[in-house]
Design an enzyme around this catalytic site. Structure first.
Site, PDB file in Angstrom:
ATOM      1  N   ARG A   1      52.895  48.857  29.802  1.00 45.95           N
ATOM      2  CA  ARG A   1      53.923  47.917  29.334  1.00 45.95           C
ATOM      3  C   ARG A   1      53.364  46.534  29.022  1.00 45.95           C
ATOM      4  O   ARG A   1      54.052  45.517  29.170  1.00 45.95           O
ATOM      5  CB  ARG A   1      55.057  47.812  30.382  1.00 45.95           C
ATOM      6  CG  ARG A   1      55.735  49.115  30.716  1.00 45.95           C
ATOM      7  CD  ARG A   1      56.451  49.725  29.526  1.00 45.95           C
ATOM      8  NE  ARG A   1      57.048  50.998  29.870  1.00 45.95           N
ATOM      9  CZ  ARG A   1      56.491  52.189  29.719  1.00 45.95           C
ATOM     10  NH1 ARG A   1      55.277  52.262  29.184  1.00 45.95           N
ATOM     11  NH2 ARG A   1      57.111  53.296  30.069  1.00 45.95           N
TER      12      ARG A   1
ATOM     13  N   SER B   1      65.099  48.726  31.106  1.00 43.47           N
ATOM     14  CA  SER B   1      64.497  48.666  32.442  1.00 43.47           C
ATOM     15  C   SER B   1      64.203  47.219  32.830  1.00 43.47           C
ATOM     16  O   SER B   1      63.589  46.482  32.071  1.00 43.47           O
ATOM     17  CB  SER B   1      63.207  49.478  32.469  1.00 43.47           C
ATOM     18  OG  SER B   1      63.458  50.839  32.209  1.00 43.47           O
TER      19      SER B   1
ATOM     20  N   GLU C   1      59.959  43.721  34.011  1.00 45.22           N
ATOM     21  CA  GLU C   1      59.525  44.225  32.710  1.00 45.22           C
ATOM     22  C   GLU C   1      60.279  43.507  31.606  1.00 45.22           C
ATOM     23  O   GLU C   1      59.752  43.253  30.528  1.00 45.22           O
ATOM     24  CB  GLU C   1      59.784  45.734  32.623  1.00 45.22           C
ATOM     25  CG  GLU C   1      59.443  46.347  31.284  1.00 45.22           C
ATOM     26  CD  GLU C   1      59.615  47.862  31.274  1.00 45.22           C
ATOM     27  OE1 GLU C   1      60.174  48.376  30.282  1.00 45.22           O
ATOM     28  OE2 GLU C   1      59.194  48.524  32.235  1.00 45.22           O
TER      29      GLU C   1
END
Length: 303
Positions: free
Chosen positions: A174, A225, A295
């Site tokens: 990520r 998320s 995130e």
């Protein structure tokens, strides 16, 4: 800022909006106003916009389709460039695909599947843009953007444009070079895909879409998320084990469907979300000794 607005309009760069609420441009429906929001009509319009920004030494920020994004309550100062219509092209040449940074990931994945091109099945249902997906190395179902990206055209903070190879993007979980070492935004991306049986690709994409609908609150305003998975653990599982599903602060609520999603249950502010994130981090640290890192991208000014 009046001169900036005037020049942008004279250059006909696209839509130029003043004091535009960014809640209208994020999937969680939260966010204060942008001093100026520009929705450029093409890449040349972005170049022209950057010239005006540099000339007047104005701050600038870029956003895509507003997923995985929390804009704070006081909004964003300076110019916000939104990649969307006009920078959403798709060009297919054999097994190579070139897509604009404003292109919907879902649209791209669906389009190439119909051509029998495999490699983006994991992205079925991901609500973001190509630019955002490259920026954060979006992924799911055991794959991610780094597996298929050849190169990306990046607009850097000083206004320069440069093609970066997959290796130069420094992808990891990520993460890419654009988030810290060389801040910038992806205007175009070139992907290398693989020819496979069309029906098999479409079937896998449908399975991934169905899984997302069954396990994530896609019908509620949310930002995707919230936390990175603290591998080998999973954020959602830890939050559920801690009994935090359904926990609410103001209008921000931990989804009862998936612990790693915070939904806007009605009238939520960015402060509500931030307070809830802090509470979750503190709780998980106390219960399991695990640090939870976000995130979701947070930009703008706090109230």
């Amino acid at each position: 800022m009046d001169k900036v607005i005037q020049e942008l309009k004279e250059l006909e760069v696209g839509k130029v909006l003043e004091k535009e609420p960014l809640a209208n441009h994020t999937t969680i429906k939260i966010g204060g106003p942008a001093d100026i929001l520009v929705i450029p009509k093409n890449i040349q319009a972005i170049r022209d916009t950057m010239k005006v920004i540099k000339k007047h030494n104005v701050k600038w920020t870029a956003i895509g389709r507003g997923s995985n994004l929390l804009v704070l309550d006081e909004g964003i100062r300076g110019v916000v460039i939104k990649l969307g219509t006009g920078i959403d092209h798709i060009k297919i040449d054999g097994e190579t695909v070139r897509a604009g940074g404003g292109c919907s990931v879902v649209r791209l994945a669906t389009g190439i599947s119909k051509k029998g091109l495999s490699g983006l099945e994991f992205a079925a249902g991901i609500p973001g843009s190509v630019g955002g997906a490259v920026y954060m190395n979006a992924g799911a179902h055991g794959s991610d953007i780094s597996r298929i990206l050849v190169k990306a055209l990046i607009l850097f903070q000083d206004g320069t444009l440069e093609w970066l190879s997959n290796e130069e993007m420094l992808f990891s979980y990520r993460t890419s070079i654009l988030q810290n070492k060389r801040p910038g935004i992806c205007l175009e991306a070139v992907f290398q895909l693989e020819q496979k049986e069309r029906d098999i690709i479409i079937e896998q994409m449908q399975k991934n879409k169905d899984y997302r609908k069954e396990t994530q609150p896609v019908s509620n305003p949310c930002a995707g998320s919230i936390f990175r998975n603290p591998l080998p653990d999973h954020a959602g599982k830890l939050i559920e084990q801690a009994g935090l599903k359904g926990y609410q602060i103001g209008g921000a609520k931990v989804s009862e469907m998936h612990g790693n999603f915070i939904i806007n249950a009605g009238g939520a502010t960015a402060k509500d979300v931030l307070d809830l994130i802090t509470f979750i981090q503190k709780t998980i640290k106390e219960k399991y000794g695990v640090d939870m890192h976000t995130e979701v991208e947070m930009i703008g000014e706090k109230r």
